[in-house]
Scaffold this active site. Structure first.
Site, mmCIF file in Angstrom:
data_model
loop_
_atom_site.group_PDB
_atom_site.id
_atom_site.type_symbol
_atom_site.label_atom_id
_atom_site.label_comp_id
_atom_site.label_asym_id
_atom_site.label_seq_id
_atom_site.Cartn_x
_atom_site.Cartn_y
_atom_site.Cartn_z
ATOM 1 N N TYR A 67 59.189 33.362 -10.278
ATOM 2 C CA TYR A 67 58.682 32.161 -10.970
ATOM 3 C C TYR A 67 57.538 32.396 -11.957
ATOM 4 O O TYR A 67 57.587 31.898 -13.082
ATOM 5 C CB TYR A 67 58.274 31.087 -9.957
ATOM 6 C CG TYR A 67 59.418 30.477 -9.160
ATOM 7 C CD1 TYR A 67 60.748 30.822 -9.403
ATOM 8 C CD2 TYR A 67 59.154 29.553 -8.157
ATOM 9 C CE1 TYR A 67 61.783 30.267 -8.657
ATOM 10 C CE2 TYR A 67 60.179 28.986 -7.408
ATOM 11 C CZ TYR A 67 61.494 29.351 -7.664
ATOM 12 O OH TYR A 67 62.503 28.793 -6.933
ATOM 13 N N GLU A 74 55.418 25.455 -24.857
ATOM 14 C CA GLU A 74 54.338 25.531 -25.852
ATOM 15 C C GLU A 74 53.936 26.982 -26.106
ATOM 16 O O GLU A 74 53.729 27.399 -27.241
ATOM 17 C CB GLU A 74 53.099 24.757 -25.369
ATOM 18 C CG GLU A 74 53.312 23.279 -25.150
ATOM 19 C CD GLU A 74 53.764 22.944 -23.728
ATOM 20 O OE1 GLU A 74 54.626 23.655 -23.172
ATOM 21 O OE2 GLU A 74 53.252 21.958 -23.184
ATOM 22 N N CYS A 111 50.468 21.564 -20.008
ATOM 23 C CA CYS A 111 49.745 22.001 -18.808
ATOM 24 C C CYS A 111 48.436 22.677 -19.216
ATOM 25 O O CYS A 111 48.200 22.974 -20.392
ATOM 26 C CB CYS A 111 50.611 22.951 -17.984
ATOM 27 S SG CYS A 111 50.698 24.627 -18.649
ATOM 28 N N CYS A 114 48.698 26.001 -21.147
ATOM 29 C CA CYS A 114 49.113 25.823 -22.550
ATOM 30 C C CYS A 114 47.969 25.260 -23.381
ATOM 31 O O CYS A 114 47.778 25.646 -24.539
ATOM 32 C CB CYS A 114 50.337 24.924 -22.633
ATOM 33 S SG CYS A 114 51.817 25.753 -22.018
HETATM 34 N N1 THU Z 1 56.471 23.351 -18.595
HETATM 35 C C1 THU Z 1 56.368 23.514 -19.946
HETATM 36 O O1 THU Z 1 57.246 24.082 -20.598
HETATM 37 N N2 THU Z 1 55.260 23.039 -20.543
HETATM 38 C C2 THU Z 1 54.233 22.405 -19.902
HETATM 39 O O2 THU Z 1 53.222 22.131 -20.507
HETATM 40 C C3 THU Z 1 54.398 22.036 -18.508
HETATM 41 C C4 THU Z 1 55.484 22.710 -17.780
HETATM 42 C C5 THU Z 1 57.650 23.929 -17.920
HETATM 43 C C6 THU Z 1 57.338 25.121 -17.066
HETATM 44 C C7 THU Z 1 58.482 25.104 -16.098
HETATM 45 O O3 THU Z 1 59.580 25.790 -16.682
HETATM 46 C C8 THU Z 1 58.841 23.631 -15.963
HETATM 47 O O4 THU Z 1 58.242 22.987 -17.091
HETATM 48 C C9 THU Z 1 58.342 22.981 -14.685
HETATM 49 O O5 THU Z 1 56.993 23.198 -14.503
#
Ligand code: THU
Length: 159
Positions: A67, A74, A111, A114
């Site tokens: 994981y 982003e 998140c 990012c």
């Molecule tokens: N994820 C993103 O691509 N961007 C974010 O800002 C939040 C989370 C993705 C990571 C993972 O593949 C999935 O969303 C669940 O967390």
């Protein structure tokens, strides 16, 4: 002594309220989102960013059976951009996320990791990057700088 930090953001009620370039970025983030590689979370995120030269770069989240080896949309997009266009400024970043079935209309914010990565490039280019985030349907949140999403931010100026 208790203090307050004020952040600024705009709520754009719907897609129809976006201007032309914003609509293009929304459309591209939404389309690329459909190609996300998210077999573990089934949470699909697309990103489209506008460069100062008018080019639009897109990306999606890329997961991994181990994981932590996966990466958000982003960062996939912004790292590729910096690798290929190190001296071209980023003007806007659009993020569209949601469960694979896309039923939610809640705007999905970037998140923390990012936000930190976007901050790095905003500081590097010495020009603000507008951030937009949304679900495939529903309202859109806009900030004029990543610093609005990352108060008390840590950047290279401390090192
Ligand atoms: N994820 C993103 O691509 N961007 C974010 O800002 C939040 C989370 C993705 C990571 C993972 O593949 C999935 O969303 C669940 O967390």
């Amino acid at each position: 002594m208790e203090k307050e930090i004020k952040i600024n953001f705009e709520v754009i009620p719907s897609y129809d309220e976006l201007n032309d370039i914003e609509k293009t970025l929304f459309d591209k983030a939404k389309t690329i989102r459909e190609q996300a590689y998210a077999p573990y979370s089934h949470f699909f995120v697309g990103c489209a960013l506008l460069l100062e030269n008018g080019e639009i770069i897109t990306g999606s989240n890329q997961e991994n059976a181990a994981y932590p080896s996966g990466l958000c949309a982003e960062r996939t997009t912004i790292f590729w951009t910096s690798a290929n266009y190190p001296d071209v400024k980023i003007k806007k970043i659009f993020v569209i996320g949601g469960p694979e079935d896309a039923l939610s209309s809640v705007p999905i914010p970037p998140c923390g990791g990012c936000r930190q990565s976007i901050l790095e490039y905003e500081a590097k280019q010495k020009e603000k990057i507008e951030i937009y985030f949304a679900a495939p349907n529903g309202e859109i949140i806009k900030t004029k700088s990543i610093r609005d999403l990352l108060p008390f931010s840590f950047d290279g100026s401390f090192l």
